[in-house]
Motif scaffolding. Sequence first.
Motif, PDB file in Angstrom:
ATOM      1  N   UNK A  31      30.569  70.871  14.651  1.00 32.77           N
ATOM      2  CA  UNK A  31      30.508  70.594  13.213  1.00 32.77           C
ATOM      3  C   UNK A  31      30.131  71.808  12.370  1.00 32.77           C
ATOM      4  N   UNK A  32      29.665  72.881  12.986  1.00 26.72           N
ATOM      5  CA  UNK A  32      29.406  74.104  12.237  1.00 26.72           C
ATOM      6  C   UNK A  32      30.699  74.855  11.927  1.00 26.72           C
ATOM      7  N   UNK A  33      31.747  74.525  12.657  1.00 23.59           N
ATOM      8  CA  UNK A  33      33.020  75.212  12.466  1.00 23.59           C
ATOM      9  C   UNK A  33      34.128  74.331  11.918  1.00 23.59           C
ATOM     10  N   UNK A  34      34.006  73.025  12.106  1.00 28.69           N
ATOM     11  CA  UNK A  34      35.078  72.113  11.729  1.00 28.69           C
ATOM     12  C   UNK A  34      34.553  70.914  10.961  1.00 28.69           C
ATOM     13  N   UNK A  35      35.430  70.324  10.160  1.00 29.61           N
ATOM     14  CA  UNK A  35      35.213  69.022   9.538  1.00 29.61           C
ATOM     15  C   UNK A  35      36.475  68.205   9.768  1.00 29.61           C
ATOM     16  N   UNK A  36      36.303  66.897   9.881  1.00 31.29           N
ATOM     17  CA  UNK A  36      37.433  65.995  10.083  1.00 31.29           C
ATOM     18  C   UNK A  36      37.592  65.076   8.883  1.00 31.29           C
TER      19      UNK A  36
END
Length: 91
Positions: A31-36
Amino acid sequence: MNPVCTICALFCGDYPDLLARCLAPLLQLDPDKFRLRLGFNAISDRSQLVLSALMSSLKNQRLVEHVVNSPTNLFKYPMLRLLLNGLGVKS
C-alpha cells in the motif's frame, strides 16, 4: 507517502474463479506503492461470496482506495467514470 501507481480493476458477471485469480494478487500489493480502485458490476452471488472472503482477508485497508459495487448492470463507460472519479458506493 503518495502511491506510485493506482490500479483500476473492473469485474462483472458470474466468474468467481476469475475474480479470485485476478483480485487475490492485487490485494497483496504494497500500500505504500499502490492503491486500488475496484468496480463490481452486477456480479453474481457466487462472485459476491468470493469477494467477501477476499476483502475480509485484506491486511491493509489503505490499499483499497475506492470500491463501486453496483447490483445492477451499468454500461461500461458510466461504471468507469464512477471508478475513475471516485464516485459511487465505497464499501
